[in-house]
Design an enzyme around this catalytic site. Structure first.
Site, short mmCIF file in Angstrom:
data_model
loop_
_atom_site.label_atom_id
_atom_site.label_comp_id
_atom_site.label_asym_id
_atom_site.label_seq_id
_atom_site.Cartn_x
_atom_site.Cartn_y
_atom_site.Cartn_z
N GLU A 115 4.78 -1.96 -5.10
CA GLU A 115 5.06 -0.55 -5.35
C GLU A 115 5.54 -0.43 -6.79
OE1 GLU A 115 5.51 -1.37 -1.11
OE2 GLU A 115 6.77 -2.10 -2.75
N TYR A 127 -0.60 -3.58 -14.28
CA TYR A 127 -1.16 -3.96 -12.98
C TYR A 127 -2.66 -3.67 -12.94
CZ TYR A 127 3.72 -4.33 -11.53
OH TYR A 127 5.04 -4.67 -11.44
#
Length: 167
Positions: A115, A127
């Site tokens: 998350e 990411y």
């Protein structure tokens, strides 16, 4: 804290290794520099259980970052990754994330979930550059200075990941 600039030529000055209990004070310093709502010492002590992958990133013997993953039945969950504020923007986050992914692969994990705060553009870009895909949203997941903040959920299928062997 000293300043580190990372280039392809000086990655030899970096070391990623399993965290030890002796590293907790250094990890807490990194954590406090990076988050308004830092994890406690007790939370970090829990990360020494068998199903965790707890890594520290060191430069010349000093801890400049850490990552924590849990490993549950072949699925890793990146619980936290942090680079000391004085060392951010130098490629160390990518270096440590690559090492964390390699560690998950070595444990036989098939995927990594995480998350990230909706507001954390830098982390989202990092990411995504590794091939993580957004798969959902957790409403009001993180504490914030004014209430709560949503978290975006990301997943990386490790069968799709190409390891950077320079780490």
């Amino acid at each position: 804290m000293e300043t580190v600039t990372t280039t392809q030529d000086d990655v030899s000055t970096l070391e990623v290794r399993a965290a030890t209990l002796e590293d907790i004070l250094g990890v807490l310093e990194v954590e406090g520099s990076g988050y308004d709502f830092p994890w406690s010492e007790g939370v970090f002590n829990d990360c020494f259980k068998d199903n965790y992958i707890f890594l520290v990133l060191c430069h010349q013997g000093h801890i400049v970052g850490y990552s924590v993953l849990s490993d549950i039945v072949g699925e890793a969950h990146l619980l936290n990754i942090c680079i000391h504020k004085a060392h951010q923007g130098k490629g160390l986050g990518k270096y440590l994330l690559n090492a964390a992914i390699k560690a998950a692969l070595s444990k036989g994990c098939d995927s990594i979930l995480l998350e990230v705060r909706v507001s954390n553009q830098t982390a989202k870009l990092m990411y995504e550059s590794f091939g993580f895909s957004m798969i959902g949203c957790r409403k009001n997941y993180y504490p914030a200075k004014e209430g709560r903040e949503d978290a975006l959920m990301y997943q990386l299928l490790l069968s799709d990941f190409l390891v950077d062997e320079t780490v």
